[in-house]
Design a protein around this motif. Structure first.
Motif, PDB file in Angstrom:
ATOM      1  N   PHE A  39       0.838  -1.197   0.000  1.00 25.00           N
ATOM      2  CA  PHE A  39       0.000   0.000   0.000  1.00 25.00           C
ATOM      3  C   PHE A  39       0.872   1.246   0.000  1.00 25.00           C
ATOM      4  O   PHE A  39       0.607   2.199  -0.744  1.00 25.00           O
ATOM      5  CB  PHE A  39      -0.924  -0.011   1.221  1.00 25.00           C
ATOM      6  CG  PHE A  39      -1.821   1.188   1.297  1.00 25.00           C
ATOM      7  CD1 PHE A  39      -2.891   1.342   0.427  1.00 25.00           C
ATOM      8  CD2 PHE A  39      -1.602   2.176   2.252  1.00 25.00           C
ATOM      9  CE1 PHE A  39      -3.722   2.456   0.499  1.00 25.00           C
ATOM     10  CE2 PHE A  39      -2.427   3.285   2.335  1.00 25.00           C
ATOM     11  CZ  PHE A  39      -3.485   3.425   1.456  1.00 25.00           C
ATOM     12  N   ARG A  98      -7.111   0.781  -4.428  1.00 27.96           N
ATOM     13  CA  ARG A  98      -7.647  -0.373  -3.700  1.00 27.96           C
ATOM     14  C   ARG A  98      -6.467  -1.135  -3.116  1.00 27.96           C
ATOM     15  O   ARG A  98      -5.822  -1.900  -3.824  1.00 27.96           O
ATOM     16  CB  ARG A  98      -8.442  -1.313  -4.611  1.00 27.96           C
ATOM     17  CG  ARG A  98      -9.535  -0.659  -5.407  1.00 27.96           C
ATOM     18  CD  ARG A  98     -10.715  -0.315  -4.517  1.00 27.96           C
ATOM     19  NE  ARG A  98     -11.655   0.497  -5.253  1.00 27.96           N
ATOM     20  CZ  ARG A  98     -12.956   0.352  -5.171  1.00 27.96           C
ATOM     21  NH1 ARG A  98     -13.467  -0.555  -4.393  1.00 27.96           N
ATOM     22  NH2 ARG A  98     -13.740   1.148  -5.857  1.00 27.96           N
ATOM     23  N   TRP A  99      -6.144  -0.848  -1.867  1.00 35.09           N
ATOM     24  CA  TRP A  99      -5.018  -1.417  -1.154  1.00 35.09           C
ATOM     25  C   TRP A  99      -3.750  -1.174  -1.955  1.00 35.09           C
ATOM     26  O   TRP A  99      -3.266  -0.055  -2.003  1.00 35.09           O
ATOM     27  CB  TRP A  99      -5.258  -2.893  -0.815  1.00 35.09           C
ATOM     28  CG  TRP A  99      -4.155  -3.529  -0.019  1.00 35.09           C
ATOM     29  CD1 TRP A  99      -3.402  -2.945   0.965  1.00 35.09           C
ATOM     30  CD2 TRP A  99      -3.677  -4.862  -0.138  1.00 35.09           C
ATOM     31  NE1 TRP A  99      -2.494  -3.840   1.467  1.00 35.09           N
ATOM     32  CE2 TRP A  99      -2.638  -5.041   0.802  1.00 35.09           C
ATOM     33  CE3 TRP A  99      -4.018  -5.930  -0.945  1.00 35.09           C
ATOM     34  CZ2 TRP A  99      -1.949  -6.226   0.957  1.00 35.09           C
ATOM     35  CZ3 TRP A  99      -3.340  -7.121  -0.789  1.00 35.09           C
ATOM     36  CH2 TRP A  99      -2.314  -7.257   0.160  1.00 35.09           C
ATOM     37  N   ARG A 100      -3.209  -2.155  -2.639  1.00 34.10           N
ATOM     38  CA  ARG A 100      -1.986  -1.956  -3.415  1.00 34.10           C
ATOM     39  C   ARG A 100      -2.238  -2.000  -4.921  1.00 34.10           C
ATOM     40  O   ARG A 100      -1.314  -2.082  -5.714  1.00 34.10           O
ATOM     41  CB  ARG A 100      -0.919  -2.967  -3.003  1.00 34.10           C
ATOM     42  CG  ARG A 100      -1.324  -4.399  -3.188  1.00 34.10           C
ATOM     43  CD  ARG A 100      -0.317  -5.340  -2.539  1.00 34.10           C
ATOM     44  NE  ARG A 100      -0.727  -6.707  -2.783  1.00 34.10           N
ATOM     45  CZ  ARG A 100       0.032  -7.625  -3.356  1.00 34.10           C
ATOM     46  NH1 ARG A 100       1.251  -7.339  -3.723  1.00 34.10           N
ATOM     47  NH2 ARG A 100      -0.433  -8.834  -3.540  1.00 34.10           N
TER      48      ARG A 100
END
Length: 100
Positions: free
Chosen positions: A36, A62-64
């Protein structure tokens, strides 16, 4: 004022932007980073470039996983501004991936 790309110009540009796909009046790329924190670093670098170019992508985080969407809204479609920024985004992503 930027001119809309012709279909031939867009096809040619996408041949050089293999990670990008057309989605209606935009081009889109999704990339997954190692973390992230790295994803946010990429977003921050792209933001600097976008400010300098005065051309801003839509970015979904979206997160990573990042999804970039480019379109010249003032022109109602795709222009050379979009393909130029896509090239710069590719360079940023490649730089951060090589640092991992």
């Amino acid at each position: 004022m930027a001119e809309l790309l012709t279909e031939d110009e867009l096809t040619s540009a996408l041949n050089h932007l293999s990670s990008w796909r057309r989605d209606g009046s935009a081009i889109v790329r999704t990339v997954e980073l190692d973390s992230f924190a790295q994803a946010i670093q990429v977003v921050n670098r792209v933001a600097e470039i976008a400010e300098n170019d005065d051309h801003h992508p839509d970015i979904d985080i979206r997160w990573r996983t990042l999804t970039f969407s480019l379109s010249t809204h003032s022109e109602g479609g795709l222009t050379a501004k979009d393909t130029a920024l896509a090239t710069e985004i590719d360079s940023v992503v490649d730089t951060f991936r090589s640092q991992a």
